[in-house]
Design an enzyme around this catalytic site. Structure first.
Site, PDB file in Angstrom:
ATOM      1  N   GLN A   1       0.625  -0.599  -0.107  1.00 39.74           N
ATOM      2  CA  GLN A   1      -0.018  -0.221   0.650  1.00 39.74           C
ATOM      3  C   GLN A   1       0.352   1.355  -0.197  1.00 39.74           C
ATOM      4  O   GLN A   1       0.558   2.641   0.780  1.00 39.74           O
ATOM      5  CB  GLN A   1      -0.979  -0.341   0.972  1.00 39.74           C
ATOM      6  CG  GLN A   1      -1.675  -0.986   0.891  1.00 39.74           C
ATOM      7  CD  GLN A   1      -3.279  -0.175  -0.136  1.00 39.74           C
ATOM      8  OE1 GLN A   1      -3.222   0.843  -0.378  1.00 39.74           O
ATOM      9  NE2 GLN A   1      -4.393  -1.788  -0.458  1.00 39.74           N
ATOM     10  N   SER A   2       2.243   1.058  -0.506  1.00 38.08           N
ATOM     11  CA  SER A   2       2.972   2.461  -0.870  1.00 38.08           C
ATOM     12  C   SER A   2       2.374   3.863  -1.246  1.00 38.08           C
ATOM     13  O   SER A   2       2.128   3.174  -2.860  1.00 38.08           O
ATOM     14  CB  SER A   2       4.156   1.996  -1.493  1.00 38.08           C
ATOM     15  OG  SER A   2       4.684   3.237  -1.900  1.00 38.08           O
ATOM     16  N   ASN A   3       2.202   5.159  -0.514  1.00 36.31           N
ATOM     17  CA  ASN A   3       2.453   5.791  -1.159  1.00 36.31           C
ATOM     18  C   ASN A   3       2.987   6.276  -2.523  1.00 36.31           C
ATOM     19  O   ASN A   3       2.333   7.052  -3.349  1.00 36.31           O
ATOM     20  CB  ASN A   3       2.004   6.897  -0.372  1.00 36.31           C
ATOM     21  CG  ASN A   3       0.376   6.441   0.498  1.00 36.31           C
ATOM     22  OD1 ASN A   3      -0.985   6.563   0.366  1.00 36.31           O
ATOM     23  ND2 ASN A   3       1.089   6.422   1.501  1.00 36.31           N
TER      24      ASN A   3
ATOM     25  N   ALA B   1       5.058   4.566  -4.094  1.00 36.36           N
ATOM     26  CA  ALA B   1       4.819   3.638  -5.672  1.00 36.36           C
ATOM     27  C   ALA B   1       3.363   4.465  -6.063  1.00 36.36           C
ATOM     28  O   ALA B   1       3.433   4.315  -7.299  1.00 36.36           O
ATOM     29  CB  ALA B   1       4.420   2.327  -5.062  1.00 36.36           C
TER      30      ALA B   1
END
Ligand SMILES: Cc1ncc(COP(=O)(O)O)c(C=O)c1O
Length: 343
Positions: free
Chosen positions: A85-87, A89
């Protein structure tokens, strides 16, 4: 106002992804509800969640410098890494879409959460909408090594590839937040006030380090910045942040010295670990939503705001103090944590 910091930053290539400063607004309802108004304490919000690409967030400031450098050498493919759930990325995918650059994301299952919202909604949904290619690795995998192997394959086929490390938190990426320090100083002058404390979450440390380097070059001292670690324990975060602050200053050509005690980090909000909800985080997210109609995220800004609330409750600020809470974005994460907020 043209400072030494502005001059040092101007020698780096920068893609203009923000198109102007983000607003600072006063949190008047929170000031009232928390009794701050009566104590003469000002609470302000720096709206770094309010940007023009990809839903906004702190990573765009770092990407301005990464992408600026990439454009100078004609990069056509960007690979980056992060948690599922990387922002970072998601925003890398959005920026690449905007600029016509291919984007590959190598995401790791670093949080023990397997519900359908976490797996498919939030940032994952948006990564796919922005057209990025996703590769998902098991928890504990070496995503940077995987990224380098993939980059080598693509380079062999003639592509110009940039690999951006976790969170964009290299010395170059941190310059985005050194630039933010200059922006805050300019806004202070316009508002006619001074902030005693600038509060941020600390994940891969680039936000804290960049601000610390920037304020240092504005002769303000790095301890104006306080972060709450959400990825690692306090000591690990502090060592990483100190090194990155020093490296950012060196990159800027400064010989300023930063001592460990000048990096202020609070480890009290980590809870059971990265991405794992705490009760204080949930209370903080709800309070911000209900008092100000604003969204903060469960992994980063929710825990940092919980820490600030604890500090305010413990009387760490006094009459005449002004506190700036940086809203770093990440609200798509709320959709990945539906089970936390709507059990
Ligand atoms: C919304 C949000 N806030 C804060 C952070 C922490 O920033 P940094 O990694 O620079 O410490 C991140 C990092 O991923 C983030 O996505």
């Amino acid at each position: 106002m043209h400072t030494l910091l502005d001059k040092l930053l101007s020698s780096f290539a920068r893609a203009d992804l923000l198109q102007g400063p983000t607003p600072i607004q006063r949190a008047e309802r929170l000031e009232q509800l928390l009794g701050l108004k009566a104590q003469g304490i000002g609470l302000f919000l720096k709206r770094d969640d309010h940007m023009l690409i990809g839903g906004g967030g702190n990573k765009l400031r770092k990407l301005e410098f990464h992408i600026g450098a990439a454009q100078q050498v004609g990069v056509d493919t960007v690979i980056t890494v992060g948690g599922l759930q990387s922002n970072h990325a998601r925003l890398t995918a959005a920026v690449c879409a905007r600029l016509g650059i291919a984007c590959e994301l190598i995401l790791t299952r670093s949080v023990p959460k397997t519900d359908v919202d976490y797996e498919r909604n939030g940032n994952v949904l948006l990564d796919q909408l922005f057209g990025a290619h996703l590769q998902v690795l098991a928890g504990g995998s070496d995503s940077v090594a995987t990224a380098e192997i993939r980059a080598a394959q693509l380079r062999d086929s003639g592509r110009k590839v940039l690999v951006i490390p976790t969170g964009g938190s290299t010395p170059l990426g941190s310059l985005g937040y050194a630039r933010c320090a200059a922006e805050i100083a300019q806004q202070e002058a316009e508002l006619g006030l001074t902030f005693n404390q600038v509060v941020v979450p600390n994940g891969s440390a680039g936000t804290h380090a960049g601000l610390a380097a920037g304020f240092r070059l504005l002769n303000r001292g790095t301890s104006i910045v306080k972060s709450y670690s959400v990825l690692s324990d306090r000591d690990t975060s502090a060592a990483r942040t100190l090194q990155l602050t020093r490296d950012a200053l060196t990159l800027l050509g400064s010989s300023a010295i930063v001592q460990p005690e000048e990096i202020v980090i609070d480890g009290s909000q980590l809870g059971d670990g990265y991405g794992l909800p705490t009760q204080a985080m949930q209370d903080a997210v709800r309070l911000m939503a209900r008092a100000e109609g604003l969204l903060i995220d469960p992994v980063y800004s929710g825990k940092a705001f919980a820490g600030l609330l604890a500090d305010l409750g413990q009387g760490r600020f006094g009459s005449g103090d002004n506190v700036l809470f940086v809203m770093t974005g990440g609200t798509p994460g709320l959709y990945a944590y539906r089970d936390t907020f709507q059990p």
